[in-house]
Motif scaffolding. Structure first.
Motif, PDB file in Angstrom:
ATOM      1  N   VAL A 142       0.882  -1.145   0.143  1.00 17.68           N
ATOM      2  CA  VAL A 142      -0.132   0.133  -0.069  1.00 17.68           C
ATOM      3  C   VAL A 142       0.617   1.445   0.134  1.00 17.68           C
ATOM      4  O   VAL A 142       1.755   1.374   0.889  1.00 17.68           O
ATOM      5  CB  VAL A 142      -0.921   0.018   1.150  1.00 17.68           C
ATOM      6  CG1 VAL A 142      -1.762   1.363   1.212  1.00 17.68           C
ATOM      7  CG2 VAL A 142      -1.924  -1.175   1.184  1.00 17.68           C
ATOM      8  N   LYS A 144      -0.618   4.488  -0.579  1.00 15.09           N
ATOM      9  CA  LYS A 144      -1.387   5.513   0.175  1.00 15.09           C
ATOM     10  C   LYS A 144      -2.765   5.145   0.056  1.00 15.09           C
ATOM     11  O   LYS A 144      -3.236   4.173  -0.762  1.00 15.09           O
ATOM     12  CB  LYS A 144      -0.945   6.870  -0.222  1.00 15.09           C
ATOM     13  CG  LYS A 144      -1.414   7.377  -1.718  1.00 15.09           C
ATOM     14  CD  LYS A 144      -1.207   8.472  -2.280  1.00 15.09           C
ATOM     15  CE  LYS A 144      -2.223   9.594  -1.537  1.00 15.09           C
ATOM     16  NZ  LYS A 144      -1.923  11.130  -2.066  1.00 15.09           N
ATOM     17  N   GLU A 145      -3.623   5.918   0.925  1.00 10.91           N
ATOM     18  CA  GLU A 145      -5.279   5.705   0.437  1.00 10.91           C
ATOM     19  C   GLU A 145      -5.513   6.353  -0.722  1.00 10.91           C
ATOM     20  O   GLU A 145      -5.012   7.529  -1.100  1.00 10.91           O
ATOM     21  CB  GLU A 145      -5.974   6.416   1.754  1.00 10.91           C
ATOM     22  CG  GLU A 145      -5.882   5.491   3.041  1.00 10.91           C
ATOM     23  CD  GLU A 145      -6.665   5.820   4.088  1.00 10.91           C
ATOM     24  OE1 GLU A 145      -7.462   6.677   3.915  1.00 10.91           O
ATOM     25  OE2 GLU A 145      -6.784   4.963   5.197  1.00 10.91           O
ATOM     26  N   THR A 146      -6.333   5.791  -1.591  1.00 12.43           N
ATOM     27  CA  THR A 146      -6.766   6.363  -2.640  1.00 12.43           C
ATOM     28  C   THR A 146      -7.506   7.787  -2.517  1.00 12.43           C
ATOM     29  O   THR A 146      -8.220   7.949  -1.498  1.00 12.43           O
ATOM     30  CB  THR A 146      -7.752   5.586  -3.507  1.00 12.43           C
ATOM     31  OG1 THR A 146      -6.997   4.297  -3.526  1.00 12.43           O
ATOM     32  CG2 THR A 146      -8.095   5.936  -4.821  1.00 12.43           C
ATOM     33  N   SER A 158     -10.786   3.064  -1.248  1.00 13.17           N
ATOM     34  CA  SER A 158      -9.708   2.064  -1.765  1.00 13.17           C
ATOM     35  C   SER A 158      -8.499   2.491  -1.313  1.00 13.17           C
ATOM     36  O   SER A 158      -8.118   3.480  -0.490  1.00 13.17           O
ATOM     37  CB  SER A 158      -9.696   2.219  -3.374  1.00 13.17           C
ATOM     38  OG  SER A 158     -10.958   1.817  -3.791  1.00 13.17           O
ATOM     39  N   TYR A 159      -7.431   1.547  -1.894  1.00 13.35           N
ATOM     40  CA  TYR A 159      -5.885   1.763  -1.502  1.00 13.35           C
ATOM     41  C   TYR A 159      -5.212   1.807  -2.788  1.00 13.35           C
ATOM     42  O   TYR A 159      -5.636   1.070  -3.795  1.00 13.35           O
ATOM     43  CB  TYR A 159      -5.365   0.540  -0.927  1.00 13.35           C
ATOM     44  CG  TYR A 159      -5.648   0.381   0.744  1.00 13.35           C
ATOM     45  CD1 TYR A 159      -5.414   1.563   1.512  1.00 13.35           C
ATOM     46  CD2 TYR A 159      -6.206  -0.725   1.259  1.00 13.35           C
ATOM     47  CE1 TYR A 159      -5.642   1.533   2.763  1.00 13.35           C
ATOM     48  CE2 TYR A 159      -6.287  -0.786   2.767  1.00 13.35           C
ATOM     49  CZ  TYR A 159      -5.887   0.348   3.523  1.00 13.35           C
ATOM     50  OH  TYR A 159      -6.240   0.121   4.624  1.00 13.35           O
ATOM     51  N   ASN A 160      -4.269   2.642  -3.050  1.00  9.09           N
ATOM     52  CA  ASN A 160      -3.635   2.490  -4.193  1.00  9.09           C
ATOM     53  C   ASN A 160      -2.313   1.380  -3.752  1.00  9.09           C
ATOM     54  O   ASN A 160      -1.439   1.522  -2.577  1.00  9.09           O
ATOM     55  CB  ASN A 160      -2.462   3.707  -4.381  1.00  9.09           C
ATOM     56  CG  ASN A 160      -3.277   4.882  -4.753  1.00  9.09           C
ATOM     57  OD1 ASN A 160      -4.728   4.790  -5.103  1.00  9.09           O
ATOM     58  ND2 ASN A 160      -3.093   6.327  -4.605  1.00  9.09           N
ATOM     59  N   ILE A 161      -2.249   0.442  -4.320  1.00  8.40           N
ATOM     60  CA  ILE A 161      -1.299  -0.740  -4.382  1.00  8.40           C
ATOM     61  C   ILE A 161      -0.345  -0.944  -5.394  1.00  8.40           C
ATOM     62  O   ILE A 161      -0.760  -1.059  -6.603  1.00  8.40           O
ATOM     63  CB  ILE A 161      -2.156  -1.921  -3.917  1.00  8.40           C
ATOM     64  CG1 ILE A 161      -3.224  -1.670  -2.706  1.00  8.40           C
ATOM     65  CG2 ILE A 161      -1.312  -3.272  -3.631  1.00  8.40           C
ATOM     66  CD1 ILE A 161      -4.059  -2.900  -2.475  1.00  8.40           C
ATOM     67  N   LYS A 179     -10.910  -1.307  -0.086  1.00  6.81           N
ATOM     68  CA  LYS A 179     -10.252  -1.891   1.017  1.00  6.81           C
ATOM     69  C   LYS A 179     -10.926  -3.342   1.349  1.00  6.81           C
ATOM     70  O   LYS A 179     -10.155  -4.018   1.946  1.00  6.81           O
ATOM     71  CB  LYS A 179     -10.428  -0.845   1.996  1.00  6.81           C
ATOM     72  CG  LYS A 179      -9.757   0.482   1.924  1.00  6.81           C
ATOM     73  CD  LYS A 179     -10.061   1.442   3.020  1.00  6.81           C
ATOM     74  CE  LYS A 179      -9.113   2.665   2.725  1.00  6.81           C
ATOM     75  NZ  LYS A 179      -9.318   3.697   4.181  1.00  6.81           N
ATOM     76  N   GLU A 184      -4.796  -7.639   4.717  1.00 11.55           N
ATOM     77  CA  GLU A 184      -3.724  -6.974   5.457  1.00 11.55           C
ATOM     78  C   GLU A 184      -2.930  -8.008   5.982  1.00 11.55           C
ATOM     79  O   GLU A 184      -3.276  -8.951   6.745  1.00 11.55           O
ATOM     80  CB  GLU A 184      -4.113  -5.905   6.221  1.00 11.55           C
ATOM     81  CG  GLU A 184      -4.645  -4.635   5.622  1.00 11.55           C
ATOM     82  CD  GLU A 184      -5.145  -3.674   6.690  1.00 11.55           C
ATOM     83  OE1 GLU A 184      -4.273  -3.639   7.805  1.00 11.55           O
ATOM     84  OE2 GLU A 184      -5.846  -2.716   6.284  1.00 11.55           O
TER      85      GLU A 184
END
Length: 215
Positions: A142, A144-146, A158-161, A179, A184
């Motif tokens: 991850v 950051k958070e989208t 969502s997450y930027n992965i 998410k 995790e």
């Protein structure tokens, strides 16, 4: 007779499989050593000729490596200094002005900054996600958070992965994943990266055993 042939064949193959990794490692490190030290050898030759010293090829390469390590250490000291940062920024500015060099340098710089540790890694956590298809899982990091803009587009938080490739984790894919679809993992970033680089051979459990065994 058949059993003897099978024994000889299996023993010979075992010898090859045992020796091959050592041979490949040797030639790989030898290649890297020659490439890294090669560009400093003319300088070493010049200094040696002035001092009237004759050096073997290995001695030249060893001195080149020592000089290179020293130079990198000095550059590291300069990079920490305020004026040193200004000088480096100026050279970077010149590089990005050169059309052909700009694309290559910028890409490599972004990769280095992604994996650079400075008060914490750029990656936030290690996760497991269904990729490239259902029931097939990949390790991801991850970043950051989208942003709200993209969350609204996918209608989900969502997450930027970043999903790296093996064995080169500097290349990969950026995925925007809800998410709720992410698992995790309770492992460190270093353990996740080791897992990717080793093609899954060094699992988090194996890494813990290595740590405990080295103590």
């Amino acid at each position: 007779m058949h059993r003897v042939k099978g024994y000889l064949r299996n023993t010979f193959l075992l010898g090859i499989l045992t020796t091959l990794p050592i041979i490949i490692t040797y030639f790989f490190l030898s290649f890297i050593f020659k490439k890294v030290t090669g560009f400093l050898i003319p300088f070493i030759d010049f200094v040696a000729s002035k001092l009237g010293i004759t050096l073997t090829v290995f001695a030249k390469q060893s001195l080149s490596l020592i000089v290179l390590i020293f130079l990198l250490f000095i550059i590291g000291i300069i990079a920490k200094n305020y004026f040193g940062k200004k000088i480096i920024s100026f050279f970077e500015y010149l590089l990005v002005k050169i059309p052909l060099v700009r694309g290559v340098y910028s890409s490599i710089r972004q990769v280095v900054e992604t994996f650079q540790v400075s008060g914490g890694t750029s990656f936030k956590k290690v996760v497991l996600l269904e990729y490239p298809m259902q029931k097939k899982y990949s390790i991801g990091f991850v970043t950051k958070e989208t942003s709200g803009f993209l969350n609204n587009k996918v209608n989900n938080e969502s997450y930027n992965i970043f999903v790296p490739t093996t064995p080169n984790p500097t290349s990969g894919f950026i995925l925007i994943v809800p998410k709720c679809e992410v698992i995790e993992l309770d492992i460190t970033i270093d353990e996740g990266i080791r897992f990717v680089i080793s093609a899954g051979l060094i699992s988090p459990e194996a890494a813990e055993k290595l740590k405990s065994g080295s103590k």
